[in-house]
Design a protein around this motif. Structure first.
Motif, PDB file in Angstrom:
ATOM      1  N   LEU A   1     110.596 -70.145  -1.320  1.00 15.18           N
ATOM      2  CA  LEU A   1     109.812 -68.981  -1.726  1.00 15.18           C
ATOM      3  C   LEU A   1     108.305 -69.228  -1.703  1.00 15.18           C
ATOM      4  N   GLY A   2     107.904 -70.415  -1.265  1.00 15.82           N
ATOM      5  CA  GLY A   2     106.478 -70.698  -1.161  1.00 15.82           C
ATOM      6  C   GLY A   2     105.786 -70.856  -2.504  1.00 15.82           C
ATOM      7  N   LEU A   3     106.513 -71.315  -3.496  1.00 13.97           N
ATOM      8  CA  LEU A   3     105.933 -71.535  -4.820  1.00 13.97           C
ATOM      9  C   LEU A   3     105.495 -72.986  -4.922  1.00 13.97           C
ATOM     10  N   SER A   4     104.201 -73.188  -5.056  1.00 10.78           N
ATOM     11  CA  SER A   4     103.686 -74.547  -5.195  1.00 10.78           C
ATOM     12  C   SER A   4     102.834 -74.609  -6.461  1.00 10.78           C
ATOM     13  N   ASN A   5     102.512 -75.797  -6.875  1.00  5.65           N
ATOM     14  CA  ASN A   5     101.714 -76.015  -8.082  1.00  5.65           C
ATOM     15  C   ASN A   5     102.370 -75.423  -9.324  1.00  5.65           C
ATOM     16  N   VAL A   6     103.686 -75.360  -9.323  1.00  4.97           N
ATOM     17  CA  VAL A   6     104.436 -74.885 -10.478  1.00  4.97           C
ATOM     18  C   VAL A   6     104.974 -76.117 -11.186  1.00  4.97           C
ATOM     19  N   VAL A   7     104.798 -76.180 -12.487  1.00  3.05           N
ATOM     20  CA  VAL A   7     105.298 -77.306 -13.258  1.00  3.05           C
ATOM     21  C   VAL A   7     106.640 -76.909 -13.863  1.00  3.05           C
ATOM     22  N   LEU A   8     107.675 -77.665 -13.545  1.00  4.74           N
ATOM     23  CA  LEU A   8     109.003 -77.440 -14.106  1.00  4.74           C
ATOM     24  C   LEU A   8     109.184 -78.413 -15.260  1.00  4.74           C
ATOM     25  N   HIS A   9     109.402 -77.869 -16.449  1.00  6.59           N
ATOM     26  CA  HIS A   9     109.539 -78.688 -17.650  1.00  6.59           C
ATOM     27  C   HIS A   9     111.009 -79.014 -17.907  1.00  6.59           C
ATOM     28  N   SER A  10     111.235 -80.009 -18.735  1.00  6.27           N
ATOM     29  CA  SER A  10     112.603 -80.475 -18.994  1.00  6.27           C
ATOM     30  C   SER A  10     113.477 -79.423 -19.664  1.00  6.27           C
ATOM     31  N   ASP A  11     112.865 -78.416 -20.297  1.00  2.00           N
ATOM     32  CA  ASP A  11     113.653 -77.361 -20.935  1.00  2.00           C
ATOM     33  C   ASP A  11     114.018 -76.236 -19.961  1.00  2.00           C
ATOM     34  N   GLY A  12     113.703 -76.421 -18.667  1.00  2.00           N
ATOM     35  CA  GLY A  12     114.048 -75.420 -17.663  1.00  2.00           C
ATOM     36  C   GLY A  12     113.008 -74.324 -17.521  1.00  2.00           C
ATOM     37  N   ARG A  13     111.919 -74.473 -18.236  1.00  2.00           N
ATOM     38  CA  ARG A  13     110.856 -73.475 -18.128  1.00  2.00           C
ATOM     39  C   ARG A  13     109.787 -73.989 -17.182  1.00  2.00           C
ATOM     40  N   VAL A  14     108.999 -73.056 -16.661  1.00  2.78           N
ATOM     41  CA  VAL A  14     107.919 -73.408 -15.744  1.00  2.78           C
ATOM     42  C   VAL A  14     106.604 -72.916 -16.318  1.00  2.78           C
ATOM     43  N   SER A  15     105.543 -73.568 -15.900  1.00  2.00           N
ATOM     44  CA  SER A  15     104.215 -73.072 -16.227  1.00  2.00           C
ATOM     45  C   SER A  15     103.384 -73.143 -14.958  1.00  2.00           C
ATOM     46  N   LEU A  16     102.438 -72.242 -14.901  1.00  2.00           N
ATOM     47  CA  LEU A  16     101.531 -72.166 -13.765  1.00  2.00           C
ATOM     48  C   LEU A  16     100.215 -72.814 -14.163  1.00  2.00           C
ATOM     49  N   PRO A  17      99.465 -73.360 -13.204  1.00  2.00           N
ATOM     50  CA  PRO A  17      98.188 -73.987 -13.545  1.00  2.00           C
ATOM     51  C   PRO A  17      97.264 -72.993 -14.245  1.00  2.00           C
ATOM     52  N   ASP A  18      96.402 -73.502 -15.118  1.00  2.00           N
ATOM     53  CA  ASP A  18      95.458 -72.643 -15.840  1.00  2.00           C
ATOM     54  C   ASP A  18      94.559 -71.856 -14.899  1.00  2.00           C
ATOM     55  N   ASP A  19      94.269 -72.441 -13.732  1.00  2.00           N
ATOM     56  CA  ASP A  19      93.375 -71.757 -12.791  1.00  2.00           C
ATOM     57  C   ASP A  19      94.140 -70.902 -11.777  1.00  2.00           C
ATOM     58  N   TYR A  20      95.430 -70.698 -12.014  1.00  2.00           N
ATOM     59  CA  TYR A  20      96.238 -69.897 -11.097  1.00  2.00           C
ATOM     60  C   TYR A  20      95.744 -68.458 -11.121  1.00  2.00           C
ATOM     61  N   ASP A  21      95.537 -67.884  -9.957  1.00  2.00           N
ATOM     62  CA  ASP A  21      95.026 -66.524  -9.857  1.00  2.00           C
ATOM     63  C   ASP A  21      96.154 -65.534 -10.106  1.00  2.00           C
ATOM     64  N   PRO A  22      96.103 -64.781 -11.208  1.00  2.00           N
ATOM     65  CA  PRO A  22      97.191 -63.855 -11.526  1.00  2.00           C
ATOM     66  C   PRO A  22      97.413 -62.801 -10.452  1.00  2.00           C
ATOM     67  N   SER A  23      96.388 -62.443  -9.714  1.00  2.00           N
ATOM     68  CA  SER A  23      96.554 -61.402  -8.697  1.00  2.00           C
ATOM     69  C   SER A  23      97.503 -61.842  -7.596  1.00  2.00           C
ATOM     70  N   VAL A  24      97.718 -63.156  -7.460  1.00  2.00           N
ATOM     71  CA  VAL A  24      98.651 -63.647  -6.448  1.00  2.00           C
ATOM     72  C   VAL A  24     100.055 -63.136  -6.721  1.00  2.00           C
ATOM     73  N   LEU A  25     100.403 -62.963  -7.996  1.00  2.00           N
ATOM     74  CA  LEU A  25     101.737 -62.517  -8.348  1.00  2.00           C
ATOM     75  C   LEU A  25     101.804 -61.037  -8.695  1.00  2.00           C
ATOM     76  N   THR A  26     100.749 -60.302  -8.421  1.00  2.26           N
ATOM     77  CA  THR A  26     100.737 -58.873  -8.694  1.00  2.26           C
ATOM     78  C   THR A  26     101.282 -58.148  -7.478  1.00  2.26           C
TER      79      THR A  26
END
Length: 147
Positions: A70-95
């Protein structure tokens, strides 16, 4: 960052989301089906559906492969199965309707060409995309066969 209505993001730094939420959103955004992901992973669409609905858990390798598809990069996958995006991730990319500056420039440039040339360019781009999809399928198959 949080999903609002599945299409909009608002900035909430430090928030974590289930990996499947991000994947479902990206699938919808890109028009990718469970069947396609299943085919690329050598799994059944039902298995992918179970993963996305939380009834079963895929391996970390399978999640990483889905992110790659799906072309998802710079995504952090945590041990609890949750993900977080970098603080500088541009929200408009996912709009849903947002275009990057590069995409806007491409659309503006594309509009200058006659319609028959536009069709020719679209055909060539689709062919290149199909070639890339085939390459990814081969890569994932080879990776699966090697393990």
């Amino acid at each position: 960052m949080s999903f609002v209505g599945g299409y909009t993001i608002r900035n909430n730094l430090g928030m974590r989301y289930k990996w499947s939420e991000l994947v479902r959103y990206r699938m919808k955004e890109r028009g990718v089906t469970r069947e396609r992901i299943a085919n690329m992973l050598g799994k059944t669409p039902g298995a992918v559906g179970h993963w996305l609905n939380g009834r079963r858990e895929p391996s970390l390798t399978e999640i990483a492969s889905i992110f790659q598809i799906l072309g998802l990069s710079n995504v952090v996958l945590h041990s609890d199965g949750r993900v977080s995006l970098p603080d500088d991730y541009d929200p408009s990319v996912l709009t849903k309707d947002a275009l990057t500056a590069r995409q806007k420039a491409l659309v503006e440039l594309f509009a200058f060409f006659p319609e028959d040339e536009q069709e020719k360019m679209l055909k060539e781009l689709r062919e290149k995309k199909d070639q890339m999809d085939q390459l990814i399928e081969k890569w994932l198959k080879a990776r699966k066969d090697a393990s």
